[in-house]
Design an enzyme around this catalytic site. Structure first.
Site, PDB file in Angstrom:
ATOM      1  N   ILE A   1     -64.101 -10.968  31.025  1.00 45.13           N
ATOM      2  CA  ILE A   1     -63.144 -12.067  31.218  1.00 45.13           C
ATOM      3  C   ILE A   1     -63.542 -13.251  30.343  1.00 45.13           C
ATOM      4  O   ILE A   1     -62.706 -13.873  29.684  1.00 45.13           O
ATOM      5  CB  ILE A   1     -63.072 -12.487  32.706  1.00 45.13           C
ATOM      6  CG1 ILE A   1     -62.673 -11.302  33.577  1.00 45.13           C
ATOM      7  CG2 ILE A   1     -62.094 -13.650  32.897  1.00 45.13           C
ATOM      8  CD1 ILE A   1     -62.759 -11.553  35.088  1.00 45.13           C
TER       9      ILE A   1
ATOM     10  N   GLU B   1     -62.049  -8.165  46.284  1.00 46.02           N
ATOM     11  CA  GLU B   1     -62.832  -7.319  47.199  1.00 46.02           C
ATOM     12  C   GLU B   1     -63.299  -8.087  48.442  1.00 46.02           C
ATOM     13  O   GLU B   1     -63.747  -7.475  49.401  1.00 46.02           O
ATOM     14  CB  GLU B   1     -64.023  -6.729  46.440  1.00 46.02           C
ATOM     15  CG  GLU B   1     -64.613  -5.539  47.129  1.00 46.02           C
ATOM     16  CD  GLU B   1     -65.432  -4.670  46.184  1.00 46.02           C
ATOM     17  OE1 GLU B   1     -64.941  -4.359  45.082  1.00 46.02           O
ATOM     18  OE2 GLU B   1     -66.548  -4.308  46.549  1.00 46.02           O
TER      19      GLU B   1
ATOM     20  N   ARG C   1     -71.974  -0.812  49.773  1.00 49.19           N
ATOM     21  CA  ARG C   1     -70.780  -1.134  49.004  1.00 49.19           C
ATOM     22  C   ARG C   1     -70.371  -2.606  49.188  1.00 49.19           C
ATOM     23  O   ARG C   1     -69.865  -3.260  48.301  1.00 49.19           O
ATOM     24  CB  ARG C   1     -69.632  -0.222  49.454  1.00 49.19           C
ATOM     25  CG  ARG C   1     -68.221  -0.684  49.090  1.00 49.19           C
ATOM     26  CD  ARG C   1     -68.179  -0.970  47.626  1.00 49.19           C
ATOM     27  NE  ARG C   1     -66.992  -1.571  47.128  1.00 49.19           N
ATOM     28  CZ  ARG C   1     -66.018  -0.907  46.515  1.00 49.19           C
ATOM     29  NH1 ARG C   1     -66.060   0.396  46.440  1.00 49.19           N
ATOM     30  NH2 ARG C   1     -65.016  -1.558  45.984  1.00 49.19           N
TER      31      ARG C   1
ATOM     32  N   TYR D   1     -71.662  -6.885  47.467  1.00 45.20           N
ATOM     33  CA  TYR D   1     -71.044  -7.795  46.493  1.00 45.20           C
ATOM     34  C   TYR D   1     -69.979  -8.664  47.166  1.00 45.20           C
ATOM     35  O   TYR D   1     -69.966  -9.892  47.020  1.00 45.20           O
ATOM     36  CB  TYR D   1     -70.417  -6.960  45.371  1.00 45.20           C
ATOM     37  CG  TYR D   1     -69.654  -7.739  44.338  1.00 45.20           C
ATOM     38  CD1 TYR D   1     -70.309  -8.602  43.462  1.00 45.20           C
ATOM     39  CD2 TYR D   1     -68.274  -7.594  44.202  1.00 45.20           C
ATOM     40  CE1 TYR D   1     -69.603  -9.304  42.489  1.00 45.20           C
ATOM     41  CE2 TYR D   1     -67.564  -8.293  43.236  1.00 45.20           C
ATOM     42  CZ  TYR D   1     -68.235  -9.140  42.386  1.00 45.20           C
ATOM     43  OH  TYR D   1     -67.535  -9.828  41.426  1.00 45.20           O
TER      44      TYR D   1
ATOM     45  N   LYS E   1     -69.983 -12.699  47.608  1.00 46.48           N
ATOM     46  CA  LYS E   1     -68.896 -13.530  47.084  1.00 46.48           C
ATOM     47  C   LYS E   1     -68.194 -14.284  48.210  1.00 46.48           C
ATOM     48  O   LYS E   1     -67.764 -15.425  48.027  1.00 46.48           O
ATOM     49  CB  LYS E   1     -67.876 -12.655  46.332  1.00 46.48           C
ATOM     50  CG  LYS E   1     -68.353 -12.203  44.964  1.00 46.48           C
ATOM     51  CD  LYS E   1     -68.425 -13.374  43.991  1.00 46.48           C
ATOM     52  CE  LYS E   1     -68.594 -12.904  42.563  1.00 46.48           C
ATOM     53  NZ  LYS E   1     -68.794 -14.017  41.626  1.00 46.48           N
TER      54      LYS E   1
ATOM     55  N   VAL F   1     -62.753  10.132  43.248  1.00 48.04           N
ATOM     56  CA  VAL F   1     -63.647   9.921  44.381  1.00 48.04           C
ATOM     57  C   VAL F   1     -62.820  10.004  45.669  1.00 48.04           C
ATOM     58  O   VAL F   1     -61.800   9.310  45.805  1.00 48.04           O
ATOM     59  CB  VAL F   1     -64.357   8.557  44.265  1.00 48.04           C
ATOM     60  CG1 VAL F   1     -65.180   8.277  45.511  1.00 48.04           C
ATOM     61  CG2 VAL F   1     -65.225   8.519  43.008  1.00 48.04           C
TER      62      VAL F   1
ATOM     63  N   TYR G   1     -71.748   4.347  50.024  1.00 43.54           N
ATOM     64  CA  TYR G   1     -70.463   4.013  49.409  1.00 43.54           C
ATOM     65  C   TYR G   1     -69.355   4.074  50.449  1.00 43.54           C
ATOM     66  O   TYR G   1     -69.290   4.985  51.266  1.00 43.54           O
ATOM     67  CB  TYR G   1     -70.129   4.970  48.265  1.00 43.54           C
ATOM     68  CG  TYR G   1     -68.856   4.581  47.547  1.00 43.54           C
ATOM     69  CD1 TYR G   1     -68.801   3.418  46.793  1.00 43.54           C
ATOM     70  CD2 TYR G   1     -67.700   5.349  47.668  1.00 43.54           C
ATOM     71  CE1 TYR G   1     -67.625   3.033  46.162  1.00 43.54           C
ATOM     72  CE2 TYR G   1     -66.528   4.972  47.036  1.00 43.54           C
ATOM     73  CZ  TYR G   1     -66.500   3.815  46.279  1.00 43.54           C
ATOM     74  OH  TYR G   1     -65.338   3.438  45.660  1.00 43.54           O
TER      75      TYR G   1
HETATM   76  C1  UGA Z   1     -64.668  -3.269  41.420  1.00 42.27           C
HETATM   77  C2  UGA Z   1     -65.363  -4.495  41.961  1.00 42.27           C
HETATM   78  O1  UGA Z   1     -66.169  -4.149  43.055  1.00 42.27           O
HETATM   79  C3  UGA Z   1     -64.321  -5.525  42.353  1.00 42.27           C
HETATM   80  O2  UGA Z   1     -64.928  -6.660  42.876  1.00 42.27           O
HETATM   81  C4  UGA Z   1     -63.521  -5.894  41.153  1.00 42.27           C
HETATM   82  O3  UGA Z   1     -62.492  -6.769  41.547  1.00 42.27           O
HETATM   83  C5  UGA Z   1     -62.900  -4.654  40.552  1.00 42.27           C
HETATM   84  O4  UGA Z   1     -63.885  -3.643  40.309  1.00 42.27           O
HETATM   85  C6  UGA Z   1     -62.222  -4.979  39.254  1.00 42.27           C
HETATM   86  O5  UGA Z   1     -62.353  -4.266  38.278  1.00 42.27           O
HETATM   87  O6  UGA Z   1     -61.515  -5.979  39.251  1.00 42.27           O
HETATM   88  P1  UGA Z   1     -63.188  -1.292  42.405  1.00 42.27           P
HETATM   89  O7  UGA Z   1     -61.744  -1.485  42.068  1.00 42.27           O
HETATM   90  O8  UGA Z   1     -63.440  -0.549  43.670  1.00 42.27           O
HETATM   91  O9  UGA Z   1     -63.901  -2.698  42.462  1.00 42.27           O
HETATM   92  O10 UGA Z   1     -63.963  -0.545  41.236  1.00 42.27           O
HETATM   93  P2  UGA Z   1     -63.743   0.780  40.386  1.00 42.27           P
HETATM   94  O11 UGA Z   1     -65.090   1.279  40.050  1.00 42.27           O
HETATM   95  O12 UGA Z   1     -62.851   0.495  39.249  1.00 42.27           O
HETATM   96  O13 UGA Z   1     -63.086   1.824  41.402  1.00 42.27           O
HETATM   97  C7  UGA Z   1     -61.728   1.870  41.687  1.00 42.27           C
HETATM   98  C8  UGA Z   1     -61.445   3.145  42.468  1.00 42.27           C
HETATM   99  O14 UGA Z   1     -61.600   4.282  41.626  1.00 42.27           O
HETATM  100  C9  UGA Z   1     -62.334   3.414  43.668  1.00 42.27           C
HETATM  101  O15 UGA Z   1     -61.546   4.008  44.657  1.00 42.27           O
HETATM  102  C10 UGA Z   1     -63.348   4.426  43.147  1.00 42.27           C
HETATM  103  O16 UGA Z   1     -63.890   5.230  44.181  1.00 42.27           O
HETATM  104  C11 UGA Z   1     -62.473   5.243  42.230  1.00 42.27           C
HETATM  105  N1  UGA Z   1     -63.125   5.970  41.111  1.00 42.27           N
HETATM  106  C12 UGA Z   1     -64.006   5.361  40.280  1.00 42.27           C
HETATM  107  C13 UGA Z   1     -62.761   7.311  40.874  1.00 42.27           C
HETATM  108  O17 UGA Z   1     -61.969   7.911  41.639  1.00 42.27           O
HETATM  109  N2  UGA Z   1     -63.301   7.966  39.813  1.00 42.27           N
HETATM  110  C14 UGA Z   1     -64.170   7.383  38.960  1.00 42.27           C
HETATM  111  O18 UGA Z   1     -64.598   8.060  37.972  1.00 42.27           O
HETATM  112  C15 UGA Z   1     -64.531   6.030  39.192  1.00 42.27           C
END
Ligand code: UGA
Length: 372
Positions: A22, A131, A170, A173, A177, A239, A323
């Site tokens: 950002i 989050e 999990r 964070y 915040k 996931v 997680y």
């Molecule tokens: C993360 C941070 O924890 C948040 O605070 C932040 O706002 C957010 O990223 C962001 O990018 O803005 P999250 O959205 O859960 O939160 O992070 P990701 O790792 O992008 O996961 C999103 C979803 O995809 C989750 O359900 C995760 O389990 C899933 N996922 C992730 C998959 O299904 N496959 C993957 O290979 C990676």
């Protein structure tokens, strides 16, 4: 000491964490405007190398601890019209493997900056996260499902913040915040510190994350995980079935929201803003399918359409660190629309095409496609 009643459109910006995703986009936008001056703090400079020689930008390559200890942070906060604090570790894999570092960087490292802004009466824009809402109330009353929007649509002033148990790391964070938000809010209330809190909804765009094996190690967030799989002809992993839902927001819309805050300091201060794109909500499974399609188009390689999409459990993917997932993030963005006159404009396919093209240009082995 600055007089808060005379908050004006800022000309002097302090960005803490200016070389993150950002920060790099915000810096790029600010330096396009003639006459704005920016001071940044960051240990890295990889994402802002193209901006390093700019006359109106000064980078201090040091940690917040070092900058506070040598007085350069105090000097910068006193000089700035606004401080934007972006520094944090915001990657769920890190929450599982080094939660104490996540809490330290997201909460304790931020406190000296907040305190300095309070003492010197400098407007603080503190980045938080959507989050903080944690899981929706709907996810605890499954018989209701998502029939009642009050149980899942996330409003800054009404929605409860639902964290899981401490053993589920999990939430380290989001809890850090949340405490930081409460501290900033408390100083606004007790000491009239000018502040704005931003809760971003999955900002996507170029430079978002590292690609494992190319420019980093570990597990990045979902966009970069899927891009890595597409680059390497590996399966895309969902996931826990990929049923979680996210609201995807273009980094360009997000930076527009920030510019609207700078233009309207009186409307922006004392507020918490959800910043995200209504309407860009989808399941992670839909995201995988959409990215596979767009990657095949961008790379002109139809084989990518057939890459497998497989299920894994949270424990298989993130390890035993506890997680748990946010089930759904549906934004109520009324506050940003009514106070800032801002709303997101960029749709999901455009966001994915831009971002995938960026990573494809940098990392794809194009000779392999050409000779196939
Ligand atoms: C993360 C941070 O924890 C948040 O605070 C932040 O706002 C957010 O990223 C962001 O990018 O803005 P999250 O959205 O859960 O939160 O992070 P990701 O790792 O992008 O996961 C999103 C979803 O995809 C989750 O359900 C995760 O389990 C899933 N996922 C992730 C998959 O299904 N496959 C993957 O290979 C990676």
């Amino acid at each position: 000491m600055k007089d808060q009643h005379h908050l004006t459109t800022p000309r002097r910006f302090l960005l803490v964490g200016c070389s993150g995703f950002i920060g790099s986009h915000l810096l790029e936008r600010l330096l396009k405007d003639v006459g704005l001056e920016v001071v940044g703090f960051d240990l890295e400079a990889g994402k802002i190398e193209h901006l390093l020689g700019h006359d109106n930008f000064t980078l201090h390559r040091k940690s917040i601890d070092e900058a506070v200890a040598d007085g350069s942070m105090q000097e910068a906060v006193a000089w700035a019209d606004v401080v934007v604090n972006l520094a944090a570790i915001c990657n769920p894999y890190e929450y599982a493997i080094r939660p104490s570092a996540v809490i330290k960087s997201s909460l304790f490292d931020a406190l000296p900056i907040v305190d300095l802004c309070c003492e010197l009466n400098t407007w603080l824009i503190q980045f938080s996260t959507c989050e903080v809402y944690g899981r929706t109330v709907s996810s605890y009353v499954p018989e209701e499902g998502y029939s009642d929007p009050d149980l899942y649509v996330q409003s800054e002033s009404r929605t409860p913040l639902v964290m899981g148990p401490v053993s589920k790391q999990r939430w380290c964070y989001a809890s850090a915040k949340q405490t930081l938000e409460r501290y900033v809010y408390a100083l606004g209330f007790e000491r009239q510190m000018p502040f704005t809190i931003i809760r971003p909804y999955n900002f996507f765009g170029p430079r978002m994350d590292f690609i494992p094996g190319r420019d980093g190690t570990g597990i990045p967030r979902v966009l970069a995980c899927f891009i890595t799989a597409l680059l390497d002809d590996e399966p895309l992993l969902l996931v826990d079935g990929g049923t979680a839902r996210r609201t995807i927001t273009s980094i360009h819309d997000a930076i527009d929201a920030m510019m609207a805050m700078f233009d309207r300091p009186h409307a922006a201060t004392g507020q918490i803003f959800n910043i995200g794109a209504d309407g860009n909500e989808l399941t992670i499974s839909e995201l995988a399918h959409r990215m596979r399609e767009i990657y095949a188009d961008v790379s002109c390689d139809p084989r990518k359409r057939n890459l497998p999409i497989l299920n894994v459990t949270g424990e298989e993917f993130y390890g035993k660190g506890g997680y748990e997932d946010c089930d759904r993030r549906v934004i109520d963005s009324t506050n940003a629309t009514s106070l800032l006159g801002w709303s997101a404009k960029i749709g999901i396919d455009e966001i994915l095409r831009e971002t995938i093209s960026y990573y494809y240009e940098i990392y794809a082995d194009k000779t392999a496609v050409a000779t196939r």
